[in-house]
Write a protein that holds these residues in place. Structure first.
Motif, PDB file in Angstrom:
ATOM      1  N   ASN A 135       6.138  -6.791 -30.774  1.00 12.28           N
ATOM      2  CA  ASN A 135       7.228  -7.715 -30.598  1.00 12.28           C
ATOM      3  C   ASN A 135       7.465  -8.469 -32.019  1.00 12.28           C
ATOM      4  O   ASN A 135       6.702  -9.110 -32.314  1.00 12.28           O
ATOM      5  CB  ASN A 135       6.940  -8.817 -29.436  1.00 12.28           C
ATOM      6  CG  ASN A 135       8.216  -9.705 -29.004  1.00 12.28           C
ATOM      7  OD1 ASN A 135       9.153  -9.955 -29.895  1.00 12.28           O
ATOM      8  ND2 ASN A 135       8.292  -9.999 -27.846  1.00 12.28           N
TER       9      ASN A 135
ATOM     10  N   GLN B 133       0.240 -11.710 -30.190  1.00  8.20           N
ATOM     11  CA  GLN B 133       0.334 -10.612 -29.189  1.00  8.20           C
ATOM     12  C   GLN B 133      -1.070 -10.456 -28.740  1.00  8.20           C
ATOM     13  O   GLN B 133      -1.341 -10.022 -27.675  1.00  8.20           O
ATOM     14  CB  GLN B 133       0.775  -9.467 -29.889  1.00  8.20           C
ATOM     15  CG  GLN B 133       2.245  -9.945 -30.238  1.00  8.20           C
ATOM     16  CD  GLN B 133       3.205  -9.080 -30.837  1.00  8.20           C
ATOM     17  OE1 GLN B 133       3.573  -7.645 -30.389  1.00  8.20           O
ATOM     18  NE2 GLN B 133       3.940  -9.320 -31.976  1.00  8.20           N
TER      19      GLN B 133
ATOM     20  N   THR C  31      -4.735  -3.586 -30.735  1.00  7.06           N
ATOM     21  CA  THR C  31      -3.957  -4.250 -29.512  1.00  7.06           C
ATOM     22  C   THR C  31      -4.455  -3.172 -28.182  1.00  7.06           C
ATOM     23  O   THR C  31      -4.738  -3.726 -27.078  1.00  7.06           O
ATOM     24  CB  THR C  31      -2.244  -4.359 -29.402  1.00  7.06           C
ATOM     25  OG1 THR C  31      -1.998  -4.974 -30.670  1.00  7.06           O
ATOM     26  CG2 THR C  31      -1.740  -5.289 -28.223  1.00  7.06           C
TER      27      THR C  31
END
Ligand SMILES: Nc1ncnc2c1ncn2[C@@H]1O[C@H](COP(=O)(O)OP(=O)(O)OP(=O)(O)O)[C@@H](O)[C@H]1O
Ligand SMILES: [Mg+2]
Length: 325
Positions: A106, A114, A169
């Motif tokens: 994002n 994030q 992530t």
């Protein structure tokens, strides 16, 4: 055949897209599985259904896409879960990395934010613990100066670093399954090699099962123990990467292999003649027949079944004996 090492099991996966004018059959019953610590290559030309397979498994396809069949993560049926149950699994026990990191990062939040979200959401950590974990995750994917980079926005990082952040992530919760859809296509060759090394290292450390989607057969031969070859939403051939490369039994696999540049052999590169048909008019009979040098009248009329060659090697071709000669 419920092997306890099987992480992902996909059986008879079908995908249809409803458009204003037609219903498109995109996947026609795709079946495969991936074991713990194994990397499965998914290859085929553009438009053959690779990304759709990934999106269907991750339940990320758009509303007009109908998915049916069976998808199991460690024996649990994913398609039977409601979205609330599924969201607890996605990004946690299974995650995905995309070709272009900006689609999944994002732009308005720092990379640290994030990463911290993943830990807070799925592991219930507080802010301070999550930040420490985020820095550790960046360090794990070899991001230099992670204590500083954690406060960067995605646009402040190079493409290679963004890709690492996305991998960090995706792997933050040590997923059992990682789907990588062309994860390195947008990167230059050196960074590409580093990212692939990193994925292998993490797979070996964490035992993650990986589905690796790519056009690049060179990468597949280095990375993947087994490979499936997709064409027009059907599996044409499946087997160990070694079997597929040394004795392809499907003319399409043979064609893909012939278009792979070999060292010092660039002048004789062949490409498969013709183009992938649109889902609006897939040929009846064998979908590859119009482009196939081995095709006979029978191939134009009837769809070949998957023939089982043993050792997990299957091929969808009436003429495989000719191909193997
Ligand atoms: N939203 C959509 N509407 C209509 N057709 C679609 C849509 N999304 C995908 N398709 C069609 O589904 C088929 C499979 O697409 P998919 O994106 O899975 O291909 P791919 O193998 O990932 O290709 P690439 O290598 O280019 O990424 C293609 O024929 C494509 O045109
Ligand atoms: Mg794709």
């Amino acid at each position: 055949m419920n092997d306890e090492n099987t992480v992902l099991r996909v059986e008879d996966l079908r995908v249809q897209i409803e458009t204003d004018t037609a219903t498109l059959d995109i996947l026609h019953g795709v079946s495969f599985d991936i074991k713990r610590g194994e990397t499965l290559g998914i290859v085929g030309e553009s438009g053959c259904g690779k990304s759709m397979t990934a999106l269907a498994i991750m339940r990320l396809a758009q509303k007009n896409v109908k998915v049916s069949g069976k998808i199991e993560l460690c024996g649990e049926s994913l398609l039977d879960m409601d979205m609330k149950q599924f969201r607890a699994i996605r990004g946690n026990r299974m995650s995905m990395i995309f070709q272009e990191p900006m689609t999944s990062l994002n732009p308005v939040f720092t990379v640290g934010h994030q990463l911290m979200e993943v830990f807070r959401l799925h592991q219930g950590l507080n802010k301070k613990e999550a930040r420490a974990k985020a820095i550790e995750a960046l360090r794990m994917v070899n991001v230099p100066m992670p204590e500083k980079r954690v406060d960067c926005y995605p646009f402040e990082l190079s493409g290679g670093l963004r890709q690492r952040v996305m991998i960090a992530t995706a792997l933050a919760c040590r997923p059992e399954l990682l789907i990588a859809d062309e994860p390195t296509t947008a990167l230059d060759v050196t960074i590409q090699a580093q990212v692939l090394d990193l994925m292998c290292k993490l797979r070996d450390e964490l035992g993650t099962a990986i589905a690796f989607i790519t056009h690049d057969l060179g990468v597949v031969s280095e990375l993947c123990t087994r490979t499936i070859v997709l064409y027009c939403g059907d599996i044409m051939e499946q087997g160990t990467t070694e079997d597929l490369f040394t004795k392809p039994l499907h003319p399409y696999t043979e064609g893909l292999k012939a278009s792979l540049p070999e060292r010092g052999d660039r002048g004789r590169l062949q490409t498969i003649p013709g183009a992938v048909p649109s889902a609006l008019d897939f040929p009846k009979g064998c979908v590859f027949a119009p482009r196939c040098p081995y095709a006979t009248e029978r191939c134009a009329q009837a769809k070949p079944p998957l023939y089982d060659m043993g050792n997990g090697h299957t091929v969808r071709c009436f003429r495989y004996e000719e191909v193997s000669k």
